[in-house]
Design an enzyme around this catalytic site. Structure first.
Site, mmCIF file in Angstrom:
data_model
loop_
_atom_site.group_PDB
_atom_site.id
_atom_site.type_symbol
_atom_site.label_atom_id
_atom_site.label_comp_id
_atom_site.label_asym_id
_atom_site.label_seq_id
_atom_site.Cartn_x
_atom_site.Cartn_y
_atom_site.Cartn_z
ATOM 1 C CD GLU A 47 -2.097 1.210 -6.178
ATOM 2 O OE1 GLU A 47 -1.961 0.359 -7.071
ATOM 3 O OE2 GLU A 47 -2.956 2.120 -6.229
ATOM 4 C CD GLU A 84 -7.177 -0.097 -4.943
ATOM 5 O OE1 GLU A 84 -6.382 0.858 -4.943
ATOM 6 O OE2 GLU A 84 -7.044 -1.068 -4.167
#
Length: 714
Positions: free
Chosen positions: A147, A168
């Site tokens: 990210e 995740e």
């Protein structure tokens, strides 16, 4: 579209609530851009631990990065620098959020929300930076690390990088620092489905550099020096030269992506698990929300998830077992006792043997010889190896020259004397004791006195093979799981005579092959197949006794396994499952391991599955589709008149597992319950969100019901 980053002072308390165990430093150095385009300030992330402990981003590390970015932003505004770069060290860009730190945070919603907002406050600074930003992705970039790269204007990646992903959801969280929003807008919503959902749920599958560029996740591969490539990209950005991005983000693409996302959710149990539910909502919302709106929704999701039982159990399974116990295996004599392996032999040239040869040659870069009974089989095995290498090149996972080099390491022969110079020889022949004993008798006549011999048996007695050897001390079990390239577990089996040197060599080879090894003592089916076949046997038994097929196959859906028992049996092959059941029955009796007459009838009729959706050919389906039993298959099945409900069957399975694991531990097959947990996670896909299998059996009451005691102290 950037928005004003939140001030840092509102997040300072997070670094005192749960301080980073190891701080990731963010230091800046200046580099001249080509063609006189100015100066790039390069921020390097480094926790001082090297690749053995990849840099992670806890609250203090995020604040450190934010301050470094703010300092460079002031310089950019003053005209001192014309671009900003971010990179890592020693093969690691950043491995995402510090899970141990996240798990140590108070379980209240506001703390979770604050951690989500902190990540956005940091990455918003990069998004709003006054001059162009470039990520120089030098290595592993997972979760929050990826990210971070996505927050930059441009991304250049080293070609050798193999580990990019947003894992995740597998860990009970969501990509909470804009990954769930940026990914579909960058690569298109259809490609983002794999990044966000299907890859993580496929045993944490990651992508490499070439695939990342092909998807548009990265802009370019660095040709030669990564820093030089990054400086060139930054100079292009300073000069206003744009990157062509062609991702389809049309309404039609979003419609297809949402349909694919829903189908992927429904294809496997567990859609309503908190992380998957939040991810689905955030992905759908990313279609119309601004990034700022998505950021708030992501923070709300983290507020719910960080305190959830799902996440806490996942942290135990992932950090305590997969990254803890796995790195400190019980019974490993130590690398100093391991033999050096410069040449490997593989007896057999079938599918499993071909997979093993390919793995050894690719990972070790040593010569590998496959042998089989005749040249036709050898040629077929070599052709399989070459086809897999060609496939890797086509998919961009391997350079053509690397594939050719690996292919050149793998040769074939029809005489076992070809293994005379090998330091390690593994058999992968038919799963029949006498066949394997014959192989070892032949091998012992040709290999060197110090060579280690290994068997890839999944259920047979290693001691039974050792007893035909003049030097049984050199034999070790080295059991891989199928498919070899993807499955991370190896069960190392020692018998009474096995030397520490043989065991140490097996452990060291497993490490070099990037597998997790667990030491097991010689017992029928070892750990994974024994536990798995007990579970599947109870399901099959209940079906044979009268439980309808749908109830039997879906009774364990609340546990969210990767696939149902009937589908798993079809995947491994009904004859294989039946053979292991027969071995277990011979070892432990019919009461715990009955052999299904129904399954035997299907095998004799050459049926490959119960459900039409799992069969191998349209002819076998007989026109049936989905979860229906083809008519000619149904005609072979005889059921009793004592059906069970799904709840009754689930309790039956739980109690059977508690009994079997208790007996397995009493027999000393492994050192501790943690080893059973690790084996089942890595070898059978036991869901991380349940923790280990033994804590689950404690929590559901099965260990108390069956054993009168928990596997773990409460």
């Amino acid at each position: 579209m950037s928005h004003t980053p939140a001030p840092l002072d509102q997040f300072e308390h997070l670094s005192t609530i749960a301080p980073d165990e190891i701080l990731t430093r963010a230091t800046a150095t200046d580099h001249a851009l080509p063609d006189g385009a100015g100066t790039l300030a390069l921020i390097t992330l480094d926790n001082g631990q090297g690749p053995r402990r990849p840099a992670t981003l806890g609250s203090a590390s995020l604040l450190e990065l934010a301050r470094a970015v703010d300092e460079q932003a002031a310089r950019a505004s003053a005209g001192e620098i014309q671009a900003l770069g971010i990179t890592g060290v020693e093969g690691v860009f950043a491995a995402g959020a510090d899970l141990a730190l996240v798990a140590s945070l108070p379980a209240d919603a506001e703390t979770g929300r604050a951690l989500g907002r902190l990540g956005h406050a940091v990455y918003d600074r990069i998004d709003a930076f006054p001059v162009p930003t470039v990520a120089l992705v030098n290595g592993t970039a997972l979760g929050g690390g990826l990210e971070l790269a996505l927050a930059c204007d441009r991304r250049v990646i080293a070609p050798e990088v193999k580990a990019l992903g947003l894992p995740e959801v597998r860990l009970g969280l969501i990509p909470g620092w804009s990954g769930v929003w940026r990914a579909p807008h960058l690569v298109g919503p259809e490609a983002a489905v794999a990044l966000l959902l299907t890859n993580p749920l496929d045993n944490g599958r990651m992508i490499g550099a070439a695939d990342a560029v092909r998807l548009g996740l990265m802009d370019s591969l660095a040709e030669g020096d990564l820093l030089a490539a990054g400086l060139t990209a930054a100079a292009d950005a300073v000069a206003g030269r744009t990157v062509q991005r062609t991702a389809d983000v049309s309404d039609a693409a979003w419609d297809r992506a949402l349909q694919a996302f829903g189908a992927a959710q429904s294809a496997r149990p567990g859609r309503d698990l908190p992380a998957r539910r939040h991810l689905e909502e955030l992905f759908a919302g990313a279609r119309t929300r601004t990034r700022a709106e998505s950021a708030e929704a992501e923070a709300d999701a983290l507020a719910d998830l960080i305190g959830s039982a799902e996440f806490r159990r996942t942290v135990y399974a992932f950090l305590g077992l997969v990254q803890g116990r796995a790195k400190r295996p019980a019974g490993d004599p130590g690398v100093e006792q391991a033999h050096t392996v410069h040449r490997v032999g593989v007896v057999g040239a079938g599918l499993m043997a071909g997979q093993l040869a390919l793995l050894f040659a690719t990972a070790l870069r040593v010569p590998v010889v496959m042998t089989d009974l005749d040249q036709e089989r050898v040629d077929r095995g070599l052709a399989y190896v070459r086809s897999q290498l060609e496939r890797s090149v086509t998919k961009g996972r391997m350079k053509a020259e690397d594939a050719e080099a690996v292919a050149g390491l793998i040769t074939g022969a029809t005489d076992v004397s070809a293994h005379a110079e090998a330091e390690f020889v593994i058999e992968a022949v038919f799963e029949e004791l006498e066949v394997k004993r014959t192989v070892f008798r032949q091998l012992e006549q040709v290999v060197s006195p110090t060579a280690i011999l290994a068997t890839n048996t999944s259920s047979l007695s290693v001691a039974g093979m050792a007893e035909v050897l003049e030097h049984p001390e050199r034999l070790v079990g080295f059991h891989f799981f199928n498919p070899v390239a993807q499955m991370p577990l190896v069960e190392i089996v020692r018998v009474a005579e096995t030397t520490d040197a043989a065991v140490a060599t097996a452990f060291e080879l497993a490490r070099r092959l990037r597998k997790t090894a667990v030491l097991v003592n010689d017992a029928a089916a070892f750990v994974v197949n024994r536990v798995l076949l007990r579970m599947m046997g109870e399901i099959q038994n209940s079906f044979d006794q009268g439980t309808d097929a749908h109830t039997a196959d879906h009774a364990l859906d609340p546990l969210a396994f990767p696939m149902t028992p009937f589908t798993l049996a079809a995947m491994v092959g009904l004859p294989v499952a039946q053979h292991v059941s027969e071995s277990l029955q011979a070892a432990f009796g019919a009461e715990r391991f009955p052999v299904s007459e129904n399954l035997q009838r299907l095998i004799e009729a050459k049926k490959t599955a119960i459900w039409a959706k799992d069969v191998k050919s349209p002819e076998e389906a007989g026109g049936a589709t989905g979860e229906t039993i083809p008519a000619d298959t149904a005609a072979l099945i005889e059921q009793g008149d004592t059906p069970q409900t799904a709840d009754e069957l689930r309790v039956r399975v739980e109690d059977a597992l508690a009994e079997e694991i208790g007996l397995l531990l009493d027999e000393g097959v492994v050192a501790a319950p943690d080893d059973v947990d690790l084996c089942m996670i890595l070898g059978a896909g036991w869901p991380l969100h349940l923790g280990g299998i033994t804590p689950y059996l404690d929590d559901c009451g099965a260990s108390e019901r069956v054993r009168g005691a928990r596997f773990h102290q409460a």
